[in-house]
Scaffold this motif. Structure first.
Motif, PDB file in Angstrom:
ATOM      1  N   LEU A 148       0.451  -0.905  -0.010  1.00  7.69           N
ATOM      2  CA  LEU A 148      -0.143   0.540   0.368  1.00  7.69           C
ATOM      3  C   LEU A 148       0.820   1.032  -0.034  1.00  7.69           C
ATOM      4  O   LEU A 148       0.510   2.185  -0.883  1.00  7.69           O
ATOM      5  CB  LEU A 148      -0.887  -0.163   1.468  1.00  7.69           C
TER       6      LEU A 148
ATOM      7  N   ALA B 248       0.757   3.757  -3.130  1.00  4.87           N
ATOM      8  CA  ALA B 248       0.480   5.163  -2.460  1.00  4.87           C
ATOM      9  C   ALA B 248       1.396   5.860  -2.922  1.00  4.87           C
ATOM     10  O   ALA B 248       0.831   7.910  -3.880  1.00  4.87           O
ATOM     11  CB  ALA B 248       0.415   5.538  -1.103  1.00  4.87           C
TER      12      ALA B 248
ATOM     13  N   SER C 210       0.636   6.624  -7.187  1.00  4.33           N
ATOM     14  CA  SER C 210       0.073   7.508  -7.200  1.00  4.33           C
ATOM     15  C   SER C 210      -0.424   8.219  -7.112  1.00  4.33           C
ATOM     16  O   SER C 210      -0.909   9.369  -7.772  1.00  4.33           O
ATOM     17  CB  SER C 210      -1.364   6.327  -6.842  1.00  4.33           C
ATOM     18  N   ALA C 211       0.435   9.503  -5.968  1.00  2.00           N
ATOM     19  CA  ALA C 211       0.315  10.106  -5.547  1.00  2.00           C
ATOM     20  C   ALA C 211       1.925  11.084  -6.058  1.00  2.00           C
ATOM     21  O   ALA C 211       2.816  11.115  -5.570  1.00  2.00           O
ATOM     22  CB  ALA C 211      -0.037  10.290  -4.067  1.00  2.00           C
TER      23      ALA C 211
ATOM     24  N   SER D 263      10.199   4.010  -0.430  1.00  2.00           N
ATOM     25  CA  SER D 263       9.024   2.985  -1.017  1.00  2.00           C
ATOM     26  C   SER D 263      10.063   1.714  -1.858  1.00  2.00           C
ATOM     27  O   SER D 263      10.125   0.684  -1.755  1.00  2.00           O
ATOM     28  CB  SER D 263       8.287   3.937  -2.497  1.00  2.00           C
TER      29      SER D 263
ATOM     30  N   THR E 196       5.616   6.703   7.521  1.00  2.00           N
ATOM     31  CA  THR E 196       4.110   7.596   7.315  1.00  2.00           C
ATOM     32  C   THR E 196       3.595   8.342   7.841  1.00  2.00           C
ATOM     33  O   THR E 196       2.840   9.590   7.933  1.00  2.00           O
ATOM     34  CB  THR E 196       3.537   7.354   6.060  1.00  2.00           C
TER      35      THR E 196
END
Length: 258
Positions: A11, A15, A18-19, A31, A257
């Motif tokens: 996830l 995330a 994609s962001a 990541s 995060t």
């Protein structure tokens, strides 16, 4: 714990990809670390789960060395990435006005590539050491995966030179990485203490807090296992400590995060 670790790290990767506002060096390294942690935990835990389900704890010689090599590779990759992330925090706090210039995409990819190459070389070197060992038949490894320190103890050949090389390589990488982390955070603390605003100090320390927790857990349990392997110790305690840095540490990466 395995499913939670894999899903959470997946996830995080999705995330960040994609962001667009997360396309920063800090989240880029996060990541890569999440991907390395998925591979790291998948090297040992699935085999352990299968062994528990089918009530069989047999592993072939080739599979054992393969598991050990991949484990060393991604364990070292975690080590290198934690050091790189400490450097990223150092630049972000101590040289924030030049952060985007210093931590440019080219340097970020270069640091990741360098971490990967060092990890591969470390795994190849330590695996070649294991290949030089001769073993008796019907070996029983008192652990839940093929760890080099346990394989050395089961060897029928003389392992003095092998032990020296293993601890020299492992210690050198560990000391260099830990020295880089300590230097980075020494500079960070020095810079943060000069900030007049208490809000600014809190913000700076909150950025590094979760990172320091994972570093402490990873290095504390990791060094504990390998240092204790030089003498007589409980295999159960060694296995518990190994679970901490092979399972718990990857699961805690989502704390970054926060």
């Amino acid at each position: 714990m395995y499913l939670v670790t894999v899903l959470r790290n997946l996830l995080i990767i999705l995330a960040i990809c994609s962001a667009s506002y997360l396309h920063t060096p800090m989240y880029f390294f996060l990541s890569i670390l999440s991907l390395a942690d998925i591979c790291f935990i998948s090297t040992t835990v699935p085999k352990m789960i299968v062994d528990i389900l089918i009530h069989s704890r047999v592993i072939s010689y080739v599979s054992c060395l393969t598991q050990m090599s991949i484990f060393i590779n991604f364990g070292c990759m975690d080590d290198m990435l934690l050091t790189v992330m400490a450097y990223d925090h150092f630049v972000a706090i101590c040289h924030h006005l030049r952060y985007n210039v210093i931590m440019n995409p080219k340097l970020c990819w270069l640091l990741v590539l360098l971490s990967f190459l060092i990890s591969v070389l470390d795994a190849l070197l330590l695996t070649s050491i294991a290949l030089q060992l001769s073993f008796c038949t019907n070996l029983e490894i008192p652990h839940f995966f093929c760890e080099l320190s346990h394989l050395l103890k089961l060897a029928c050949s003389d392992i003095l030179i092998n032990n020296i090389l293993v601890y020299l390589v492992t210690g050198l990488l560990g000391v260099v990485s830990l020295s880089g982390i300590i230097f980075s955070y020494t500079q960070i603390v020095s810079s943060v203490l000069k900030i007049p605003s208490s809000v600014g100090k809190y913000k700076a320390f909150s950025v590094c807090g979760s990172h320091l927790i994972v570093i402490s857990l990873f290095y504390g349990t990791g060094f504990g296992v390998y240092l204790s392997s030089t003498g007589t110790h409980s295999s159960r305690k060694s296995a518990v400590a190994s679970v901490m840095y092979t399972v718990v540490t990857p699961m805690m990466n989502p704390l970054y995060t926060a």
